[in-house]
Motif scaffolding. Structure first.
Motif, PDB file in Angstrom:
ATOM      1  N   TYR B 215       0.834  -1.208   0.000  1.00 18.59           N
ATOM      2  CA  TYR B 215       0.000   0.000   0.000  1.00 18.59           C
ATOM      3  C   TYR B 215       0.871   1.262   0.000  1.00 18.59           C
ATOM      4  O   TYR B 215       0.565   2.231  -0.694  1.00 18.59           O
ATOM      5  N   GLU B 221      -4.103   2.045  -4.486  1.00 24.05           N
ATOM      6  CA  GLU B 221      -4.757   0.738  -4.438  1.00 24.05           C
ATOM      7  C   GLU B 221      -5.322   0.473  -3.040  1.00 24.05           C
ATOM      8  O   GLU B 221      -4.603   0.006  -2.152  1.00 24.05           O
ATOM      9  N   LYS B 222      -6.620   0.712  -2.896  1.00 16.61           N
ATOM     10  CA  LYS B 222      -7.250   0.507  -1.592  1.00 16.61           C
ATOM     11  C   LYS B 222      -7.361  -0.976  -1.223  1.00 16.61           C
ATOM     12  O   LYS B 222      -7.591  -1.325  -0.081  1.00 16.61           O
ATOM     13  N   TRP B 224      -5.179  -3.127  -0.900  1.00 20.35           N
ATOM     14  CA  TRP B 224      -4.181  -3.577   0.085  1.00 20.35           C
ATOM     15  C   TRP B 224      -4.691  -3.353   1.503  1.00 20.35           C
ATOM     16  O   TRP B 224      -4.379  -4.122   2.407  1.00 20.35           O
ATOM     17  N   ILE B 225      -5.454  -2.297   1.680  1.00 20.35           N
ATOM     18  CA  ILE B 225      -5.988  -2.011   3.026  1.00 20.35           C
ATOM     19  C   ILE B 225      -7.044  -3.059   3.384  1.00 20.35           C
ATOM     20  O   ILE B 225      -7.118  -3.511   4.525  1.00 20.35           O
ATOM     21  N   GLU B 256      -2.259   5.572   7.338  1.00 20.14           N
ATOM     22  CA  GLU B 256      -2.611   4.771   6.160  1.00 20.14           C
ATOM     23  C   GLU B 256      -3.958   4.061   6.352  1.00 20.14           C
ATOM     24  O   GLU B 256      -4.819   4.102   5.474  1.00 20.14           O
ATOM     25  N   LEU B 257      -4.110   3.434   7.517  1.00 16.25           N
ATOM     26  CA  LEU B 257      -5.300   2.595   7.727  1.00 16.25           C
ATOM     27  C   LEU B 257      -6.572   3.408   7.898  1.00 16.25           C
ATOM     28  O   LEU B 257      -7.644   3.017   7.446  1.00 16.25           O
ATOM     29  N   LYS B 261     -10.561   7.629   2.859  1.00 18.26           N
ATOM     30  CA  LYS B 261     -10.907   6.770   1.717  1.00 18.26           C
ATOM     31  C   LYS B 261     -10.773   5.283   2.052  1.00 18.26           C
ATOM     32  O   LYS B 261     -11.295   4.432   1.338  1.00 18.26           O
ATOM     33  N   ASN B 262     -10.025   4.988   3.140  1.00 18.89           N
ATOM     34  CA  ASN B 262      -9.754   3.580   3.445  1.00 18.89           C
ATOM     35  C   ASN B 262     -10.631   2.992   4.544  1.00 18.89           C
ATOM     36  O   ASN B 262     -10.591   1.788   4.784  1.00 18.89           O
ATOM     37  N   VAL B 265     -13.113   0.061   3.460  1.00 20.26           N
ATOM     38  CA  VAL B 265     -12.495  -1.213   3.082  1.00 20.26           C
ATOM     39  C   VAL B 265     -11.830  -1.877   4.288  1.00 20.26           C
ATOM     40  O   VAL B 265     -11.872  -3.099   4.442  1.00 20.26           O
ATOM     41  N   LEU B 266     -11.248  -1.046   5.147  1.00 19.86           N
ATOM     42  CA  LEU B 266     -10.627  -1.614   6.356  1.00 19.86           C
ATOM     43  C   LEU B 266     -11.690  -2.302   7.212  1.00 19.86           C
ATOM     44  O   LEU B 266     -11.503  -3.430   7.688  1.00 19.86           O
TER      45      LEU B 266
END
Lengths: 127, 419
Positions: B215, B221-222, B224-225, B256-257, B261-262, B265-266
């Motif tokens: 990531y 590239e979301k 990866w999260i 990052e996490l 935007k993440n 997905v997280l």
């Protein structure tokens, strides 16, 4: 095909090793012949099913002890609560797990004290 | 990401899903056939998703690297077969395989939690036992020895393989050396085959670092999260320590996490595992040893007891010297190289200091005899960090001294050939 080669080798290595492990454990591997002997003796004088009292003296598993316990309580297996702290006892539990059917339907635990030690009562069925 | 890595990661994600679905199946009383169908559907879905959605810029392994990898896997399997023991080791007999035996019984599995002794640890999450129980049931109980062994072996081989595959493009020589070091480390291999949960936990922790590394290279590239969330979720569903590591991981990689935007997905990745863990802890598991122990003695007395800290540090130094002296030397080399090159160590390196602090707190407050607790668990705690440590170190050393023959990237499906 070559791009799948490694993953095929990887999967085959795991599967073949697991199969070899099953063979090794069933046919080649024996922790303690003495334990096996006692368990065979155990099977010879107890019913094929039921629950056994099995008194372990931590490191010594002599047949008289087993027999004496059967006179007292012939249908259950007794394992000291501190069993795991004695490596020999751990080995015996390993053997027991291999040689008896684990019967979770009858699983109950009683802890009590007697003059010698503290025990857990675990129900098993011999197969 | 290497295509071979995708297959191995897919398998490990499937194992996590199987464990969750089987546990949920037990809770709602789902028949085995329905559970098998559900598991099959989810596993197919996981593989299709991974193969279609994973950014697959592949790094071509050379013939020599392929040969090393294949030979390494075969040799490790052989070592593992020699090291294998009946029913695993102490913790496997009394914790994981015992729990698996109960979970095999769809009616009476709750009886497991009648165990109140200090040995069975029925408060441990059920990733490995539920997986083993499911596999035992679908194989008809005919492979009593090999099913838990198969699971252990998969994670053991996967750790070494993933490290090699995911670092080979960074530094050819270092990745090969680390692969050989791991593959010939009998302490690691032995712990890998004793059917405990330390190596599976270390594997998912390693995956979290791998995905975070990807990531950070491609922040667009979301996906990866999402994968990182699943890996962290699997880790917390394996052992109680997993929750601590996941928490510290989230602190270090907060930016990052938890970027706006993440977040979604997280959550998608981690929440199924967190919810299952919560239900398990609230509805079934007995109180955790550590929490129970806090009520028994004054925690301030323990906190201020200098002797406890001394014991912990001594054990830490002792076990590093005993089993992990090569990683220790590599870490020292990395520090000196960083100073020489005037580079600040990356935060992925510093996370291990946080892990050490977190575990120190656990040991300080343990209600068990501290010496005994350290003696029985410290080396395995260090082992849980061992794969991630090597991965991070190779990546960081690769940045400090780039390999002259770094792999050319081959974009097989052209997904990354974006304008």
């Amino acid at each position: 095909m070559t791009k799948y080669l490694f993953i095929i080798v990887f999967g085959a290595a795991i599967l073949l090793t697991a199969i070899a492990d099953e063979y090794k454990m069933r046919h080649l591997f024996n922790y303690n012949d003495e334990l096996t002997m006692h368990l065979d003796a155990l099977k010879s004088f107890v019913p094929a099913s039921g629950i056994l009292y099995y008194r372990l003296n931590n490191t010594k598993f002599s047949e008289p002890i087993i027999r004496s316990r059967f006179v007292l309580a012939p249908r259950c297996i007794l394992i000291p609560e501190n069993a795991g702290q004695h490596y020999d006892t751990l080995l015996l539990i390993n053997e027991l797990q291999d040689r008896i059917e684990f019967d979770s339907t009858q699983k109950t635990i009683w802890s009590y004290r007697d003059t010698l030690a503290q025990y857990s009562l675990i129900n098993f069925k011999i197969i | 990401m290497q295509r071979n890595s995708i297959y191995i990661i897919g398998m490990s994600f499937c194992f996590g899903c199987i464990s969750l679905l089987y546990f949920w199946g037990l809770i709602v009383g789902l028949p085995l056939v329905a559970n098998i169908l559900l598991v099959a559907l989810v596993c197919i879905g996981v593989f299709v998703f991974l193969l279609k959605k994973t950014p697959d810029t592949l790094y071509a392994l050379t013939f020599k690297q392929n040969l090393l990898l294949t030979m390494g896997v075969i040799l490790m399997s052989t070592f593992c077969l020699f090291l294998a023991r009946k029913n695993g080791d102490w913790d496997a007999v009394y914790i994981y395989n015992l729990a698996a035996k109960f979970l095999e019984d769809p009616v009476h599995w709750r009886q497991l939690f009648l165990y109140k002794d200090q040995l069975s640890h029925t408060d441990y999450p059920l990733h490995v036992p539920a997986l083993v129980a499911f596999l035992q049931r679908i194989t008809g109980g005919g492979f009593k020895e090999s099913v838990p062994y198969f699971v252990s072996l998969f994670y053991t081989l996967a750790v070494a393989t993933i490290i090699f595959l995911e670092t080979a493009h960074v530094h050819k020589l270092l990745s090969a050396i680390v692969f050989i070091l791991i593959g010939t480390n009998t302490y690691f291999l032995n712990n890998g085959v004793i059917q405990c949960a330390d190596i599976p936990l270390s594997f998912y922790l390693l995956l979290s670092f791998v995905f975070m590394q990807h990531y950070r290279q491609t922040p667009k590239e979301k996906i990866w999260i999402l994968y990182c969330g699943i890996a962290l979720g699997c880790a917390i569903w394996i052992k109680n320590e997993g929750t601590l590591y996941a928490f510290l991981f989230c602190i270090v990689f907060y930016k990052e996490l938890f970027a706006k935007k993440n977040m979604l997905v997280l959550s998608l990745g981690v929440m199924p595992f967190v919810l299952t863990l919560l239900i398990f802890k609230i509805a079934y598991a007995p109180t955790n040893d550590l929490i129970k122990g806090l009520g028994q003695e004054s925690w301030t007395v323990k906190l201020l007891d200098k002797q406890r800290y001394k014991l912990i540090v001594e054990a830490f130094v002792q076990y590093i010297g005993l089993y992990f002296y090569i990683p220790q030397l590599a870490a020292i080399a990395y520090v000196f190289l960083s100073i020489y090159k005037q580079k600040t160590p990356d935060k992925s390196v510093l996370i291990f200091i946080l892990f050490a602090l977190g575990i120190t707190i656990v040991y300080v407050f343990t209600y068990q005899n501290l010496s005994w607790h350290l003696q029985t668990s410290m080396s395995r705690i260090l082992l849980q960090w061992y794969p991630s440590f090597w991965f991070v170190l190779v990546i960081q050393l690769g940045k400090l001294m780039p390999s002259p023959g770094v792999q050319e990237e081959i974009d097989i499906r052209g997904i990354n050939k974006k304008p």
